[in-house]
Design a protein around this motif. Structure first.
Motif, short mmCIF file in Angstrom:
data_model
loop_
_atom_site.label_atom_id
_atom_site.label_comp_id
_atom_site.label_asym_id
_atom_site.label_seq_id
_atom_site.Cartn_x
_atom_site.Cartn_y
_atom_site.Cartn_z
N MET A 1 0.85 -1.18 0.00
CA MET A 1 0.00 0.00 0.00
C MET A 1 0.90 1.24 0.00
O MET A 1 1.85 1.31 0.75
N ASP A 2 0.57 2.20 -0.86
CA ASP A 2 1.45 3.36 -0.92
C ASP A 2 1.24 4.27 0.29
O ASP A 2 0.18 4.35 0.88
N GLU A 3 2.35 4.91 0.71
CA GLU A 3 2.39 5.65 1.96
C GLU A 3 1.39 6.80 2.00
O GLU A 3 0.73 7.04 3.01
N LYS A 4 1.23 7.52 0.89
CA LYS A 4 0.29 8.65 0.85
C LYS A 4 -1.14 8.15 1.06
O LYS A 4 -1.90 8.73 1.83
N LYS A 5 -1.51 7.08 0.40
CA LYS A 5 -2.85 6.53 0.55
C LYS A 5 -3.09 6.10 2.00
O LYS A 5 -4.13 6.37 2.57
N ALA A 6 -2.15 5.43 2.58
CA ALA A 6 -2.30 4.94 3.96
C ALA A 6 -2.53 6.09 4.93
O ALA A 6 -3.32 5.97 5.86
N SER A 7 -1.88 7.22 4.75
CA SER A 7 -2.02 8.33 5.68
C SER A 7 -3.38 9.03 5.53
O SER A 7 -3.82 9.71 6.45
N ASN A 8 -4.04 8.87 4.40
CA ASN A 8 -5.36 9.47 4.17
C ASN A 8 -6.51 8.54 4.49
O ASN A 8 -7.65 8.97 4.49
N GLU A 9 -6.24 7.28 4.71
CA GLU A 9 -7.31 6.32 4.94
C GLU A 9 -8.00 6.55 6.28
O GLU A 9 -7.35 6.81 7.28
N LEU A 10 -9.32 6.44 6.26
CA LEU A 10 -10.11 6.51 7.47
C LEU A 10 -10.51 5.11 7.88
O LEU A 10 -10.78 4.27 7.03
N SER A 11 -10.59 4.89 9.15
CA SER A 11 -11.16 3.63 9.61
C SER A 11 -12.68 3.80 9.62
O SER A 11 -13.20 4.93 9.57
N TRP A 12 -13.39 2.70 9.69
CA TRP A 12 -14.85 2.77 9.79
C TRP A 12 -15.23 3.57 11.03
O TRP A 12 -16.15 4.37 11.01
N SER A 13 -14.50 3.38 12.09
CA SER A 13 -14.74 4.10 13.34
C SER A 13 -14.60 5.61 13.14
O SER A 13 -15.40 6.39 13.66
N ASP A 14 -13.57 6.04 12.37
CA ASP A 14 -13.39 7.47 12.08
C ASP A 14 -14.60 8.01 11.31
O ASP A 14 -15.13 9.07 11.63
N PHE A 15 -15.03 7.28 10.29
CA PHE A 15 -16.13 7.73 9.44
C PHE A 15 -17.42 7.88 10.24
O PHE A 15 -18.16 8.85 10.07
N THR A 16 -17.69 6.95 11.13
CA THR A 16 -18.95 7.01 11.88
C THR A 16 -18.99 8.18 12.86
O THR A 16 -20.06 8.54 13.34
N LYS A 17 -17.85 8.80 13.14
CA LYS A 17 -17.82 9.98 14.01
C LYS A 17 -18.30 11.24 13.28
O LYS A 17 -18.70 12.21 13.93
N VAL A 18 -18.24 11.23 11.94
CA VAL A 18 -18.66 12.39 11.16
C VAL A 18 -20.19 12.38 11.07
O VAL A 18 -20.77 11.47 10.49
#
Length: 117
Positions: A1-18
């Motif tokens: 997995m490329d480093e830039k993509k990994a740093s932008n990825e949200l977990s499901w837990s992160d998304f449900t907070k929005v």
């Protein structure tokens, strides 16, 4: 997995907070004090209440056509001072090639306060 993509990825837990909700714009006026062209708006989110915000959407919308329009907004950011107003939500939109913003809105009218998920 490329480093830039990994740093932008949200977990499901992160998304449900929005907390994205549908609301109807009750009032819209030119935000004279804003640094960039913008409108001040009051949006009704049903049971969670009315919130103030500003949006730089003057390229594609007039204040008259905004009133009564349903939009999608993030309602659980902390309030943010913008010029002389406290913004209480963030209206969502798509940013075009020329930086013009097209508002996100439901396909048909739904109850104010409906959660987007």
């Amino acid at each position: 997995m490329d480093e830039k993509k990994a740093s932008n990825e949200l977990s499901w837990s992160d998304f449900t907070k929005v907390e994205m909700r549908v609301g109807t714009i009750l009032e819209a006026e030119v935000f004279e004090e804003a640094r960039n062209p913008a409108y001040k708006m009051i949006i009704d989110f049903g049971t969670i209440g009315k919130r103030k915000t500003s949006a730089q959407i003057t390229d594609l919308y007039t204040t008259n056509e905004l009133v009564g329009k349903q939009v999608v907004a993030v309602v659980n950011f902390p309030p943010k001072q913008i010029a002389n107003m406290m913004s209480e939500c963030l209206v969502l939109g798509g940013i075009g090639k020329n930086k013009e913003i097209t508002l996100l809105q439901p396909e048909r009218n739904i109850e104010n306060g409906t959660r987007i998920g």
